[in-house]
Design a protein around this motif. Structure first.
Motif, PDB file in Angstrom:
ATOM      1  N   GLU A  44       5.297  15.001   7.711  1.00  0.00           N
ATOM      2  CA  GLU A  44       4.662  16.032   8.537  1.00  0.00           C
ATOM      3  C   GLU A  44       3.156  15.804   8.670  1.00  0.00           C
ATOM      4  OE1 GLU A  44       5.847  19.602   6.567  1.00  0.00           O
ATOM      5  OE2 GLU A  44       7.750  19.731   7.689  1.00  0.00           O
ATOM      6  N   ASN A  45       2.533  15.332   7.593  1.00  0.00           N
ATOM      7  CA  ASN A  45       1.076  15.120   7.607  1.00  0.00           C
ATOM      8  C   ASN A  45       0.665  13.891   8.409  1.00  0.00           C
ATOM      9  OD1 ASN A  45       0.635  17.391   6.031  1.00  0.00           O
ATOM     10  ND2 ASN A  45       0.663  16.234   4.102  1.00  0.00           N
ATOM     11  N   ASN A  46       1.628  13.016   8.679  1.00  0.00           N
ATOM     12  CA  ASN A  46       1.298  11.776   9.379  1.00  0.00           C
ATOM     13  C   ASN A  46       1.872  11.706  10.794  1.00  0.00           C
ATOM     14  OD1 ASN A  46      -0.149   9.613   7.543  1.00  0.00           O
ATOM     15  ND2 ASN A  46       1.297  10.703   6.223  1.00  0.00           N
ATOM     16  N   LEU A  47       2.536  12.753  11.233  1.00  0.00           N
ATOM     17  CA  LEU A  47       3.088  12.770  12.590  1.00  0.00           C
ATOM     18  C   LEU A  47       1.960  12.588  13.602  1.00  0.00           C
ATOM     19  CD1 LEU A  47       5.711  15.660  12.400  1.00  0.00           C
ATOM     20  CD2 LEU A  47       6.166  13.203  12.594  1.00  0.00           C
ATOM     21  N   GLY A  48       2.184  11.691  14.537  1.00  0.00           N
ATOM     22  CA  GLY A  48       1.179  11.432  15.565  1.00  0.00           C
ATOM     23  C   GLY A  48       0.075  10.490  15.124  1.00  0.00           C
TER      24      GLY A  48
ATOM     25  N   LEU B 143      11.464   3.032   7.058  1.00  0.00           N
ATOM     26  CA  LEU B 143      12.182   3.162   8.324  1.00  0.00           C
ATOM     27  C   LEU B 143      12.253   4.626   8.770  1.00  0.00           C
ATOM     28  CD1 LEU B 143      13.716   1.686  10.553  1.00  0.00           C
ATOM     29  CD2 LEU B 143      15.821   2.046   9.247  1.00  0.00           C
ATOM     30  N   GLY B 144      12.433   5.529   7.817  1.00  0.00           N
ATOM     31  CA  GLY B 144      12.465   6.950   8.147  1.00  0.00           C
ATOM     32  C   GLY B 144      11.183   7.401   8.823  1.00  0.00           C
ATOM     33  N   ALA B 145      10.044   6.935   8.310  1.00  0.00           N
ATOM     34  CA  ALA B 145       8.757   7.291   8.903  1.00  0.00           C
ATOM     35  C   ALA B 145       8.614   6.687  10.295  1.00  0.00           C
ATOM     36  CB  ALA B 145       7.618   6.818   7.998  1.00  0.00           C
ATOM     37  N   LEU B 146       9.032   5.447  10.439  1.00  0.00           N
ATOM     38  CA  LEU B 146       8.966   4.786  11.747  1.00  0.00           C
ATOM     39  C   LEU B 146       9.808   5.531  12.779  1.00  0.00           C
ATOM     40  CD1 LEU B 146       9.249   1.040  10.670  1.00  0.00           C
ATOM     41  CD2 LEU B 146       7.240   2.130  11.695  1.00  0.00           C
TER      42      LEU B 146
ATOM     43  N   GLU C 115       1.474   1.041  10.257  1.00  0.00           N
ATOM     44  CA  GLU C 115       0.564   1.029   9.116  1.00  0.00           C
ATOM     45  C   GLU C 115       0.700   2.304   8.290  1.00  0.00           C
ATOM     46  OE1 GLU C 115      -0.254   0.336  12.213  1.00  0.00           O
ATOM     47  OE2 GLU C 115      -0.829  -1.783  12.148  1.00  0.00           O
ATOM     48  N   LYS C 116       0.734   3.450   8.960  1.00  0.00           N
ATOM     49  CA  LYS C 116       0.888   4.714   8.234  1.00  0.00           C
ATOM     50  C   LYS C 116       2.248   4.803   7.550  1.00  0.00           C
ATOM     51  CE  LYS C 116      -3.023   6.899   9.118  1.00  0.00           C
ATOM     52  NZ  LYS C 116      -3.928   7.367   8.034  1.00  0.00           N
ATOM     53  N   SER C 117       3.268   4.270   8.188  1.00  0.00           N
ATOM     54  CA  SER C 117       4.614   4.286   7.607  1.00  0.00           C
ATOM     55  C   SER C 117       4.666   3.445   6.332  1.00  0.00           C
ATOM     56  CB  SER C 117       5.642   3.778   8.618  1.00  0.00           C
ATOM     57  OG  SER C 117       5.745   4.646   9.725  1.00  0.00           O
ATOM     58  N   LEU C 118       3.988   2.314   6.343  1.00  0.00           N
ATOM     59  CA  LEU C 118       3.925   1.469   5.145  1.00  0.00           C
ATOM     60  C   LEU C 118       3.305   2.239   3.986  1.00  0.00           C
ATOM     61  CD1 LEU C 118       2.623  -1.852   6.754  1.00  0.00           C
ATOM     62  CD2 LEU C 118       4.863  -1.552   5.691  1.00  0.00           C
ATOM     63  N   ALA C 119       2.239   2.987   4.276  1.00  0.00           N
ATOM     64  CA  ALA C 119       1.559   3.758   3.238  1.00  0.00           C
ATOM     65  C   ALA C 119       2.411   4.927   2.755  1.00  0.00           C
ATOM     66  CB  ALA C 119       0.216   4.261   3.767  1.00  0.00           C
ATOM     67  N   VAL C 120       3.067   5.600   3.684  1.00  0.00           N
ATOM     68  CA  VAL C 120       3.968   6.701   3.325  1.00  0.00           C
ATOM     69  C   VAL C 120       5.029   6.221   2.343  1.00  0.00           C
ATOM     70  CG1 VAL C 120       5.865   8.146   4.202  1.00  0.00           C
ATOM     71  CG2 VAL C 120       3.651   8.142   5.376  1.00  0.00           C
ATOM     72  N   ALA C 121       5.593   5.054   2.619  1.00  0.00           N
ATOM     73  CA  ALA C 121       6.652   4.515   1.769  1.00  0.00           C
ATOM     74  C   ALA C 121       6.130   4.160   0.378  1.00  0.00           C
ATOM     75  CB  ALA C 121       7.282   3.296   2.431  1.00  0.00           C
TER      76      ALA C 121
END
Length: 229
Positions: A224-228, A172-175, A182-188
């Protein structure tokens, strides 16, 4: 136990005209809490509010102590109010009232995910999914786009209580930073793994629990690496 305080707190939020970008629920220990949280979601969800429900109640084919099939069905009702749900396979099986199948394949997981979105939530992400030795991750389905996504990383030979909470929270933080689903799922997945590695390296880990705090700089770098993206 702040169960009796939920309604007064919600009333104060209304008086102060406080709104929320997201509403996130994890472990709920009673039917009363389920009911109160459902009302909170209905009262405070507005256009653009992301509702994430982690139906924490079971694992390894069994319900946690004190829970029943009736509770699982009530949790399924709460999940119908969510935008995203993140059950494990056991929780999914109980909510759908289907047999728990630990010998699953990819086709089976896809079927279960579709059934989960049939509860009323547009997106379901199942945690703890593994198709190969030494790997574990998340499998998700977005019913709006009819698309699936799978991401896995290293599977450690240990298990810690609380990793599901860390996964849902970091997702949720990434979202909320605008990172794609998809990227948020991987970050988590990656952050949860790092938390477990740091926990294993601490000889006192059984006392302190999962060492997510020390892994926060890693989480920030992932964000930071996945922003945008």
């Amino acid at each position: 136990d702040l169960t009796d305080e939920i309604t007064p707190i919600a009333d104060t939020f209304k008086e102060l005209n406080i709104g929320f970008d997201a509403i996130y629920t994890g472990y709920l220990g009673s039917f009363e809490q389920l009911s109160l949280v459902e009302k909170f979601i209905l009262d405070f969800k507005k256009e653009g509010t992301t509702v994430l429900v982690d139906p924490v109640m079971a694992d390894n084919g069994k319900l946690y102590s004190g829970f029943s099939m009736e509770f699982a069905h009530s949790m399924a009702n709460l999940c119908s109010k969510a935008d995203i749900i993140v059950p494990n396979l056991t929780e999914a099986s109980f909510m759908l009232d289907i047999p728990y199948n630990p010998d699953y394949d990819e086709e089976y997981i896809r079927e279960v995910l579709k059934k989960l979105t049939g509860l009323g939530c547009p997106t379901a992400a199942m945690t703890g999914i593994s198709f190969e030795e030494g790997k574990i991750g998340v499998y998700a389905y977005n019913s709006k786009t009819d698309s699936y996504f799978y991401y896995a990383n290293e599977k450690l030979p240990v298990s810690f209580h609380g990793t599901g909470d860390i996964y849902a929270s970091s997702l949720l933080g990434a979202l909320m930073r605008g990172i794609s689903f998809e990227k948020s799922l991987a970050v988590a997945v990656d952050y949860t793994l790092e938390c477990m590695k740091m926990t294993m390296s601490d000889e006192k880990h059984r006392f302190y629990g999962v060492n997510f705090e020390s892994a926060l700089p890693y989480y920030i770098s992932l964000i930071e690496n996945n922003l945008g993206k």
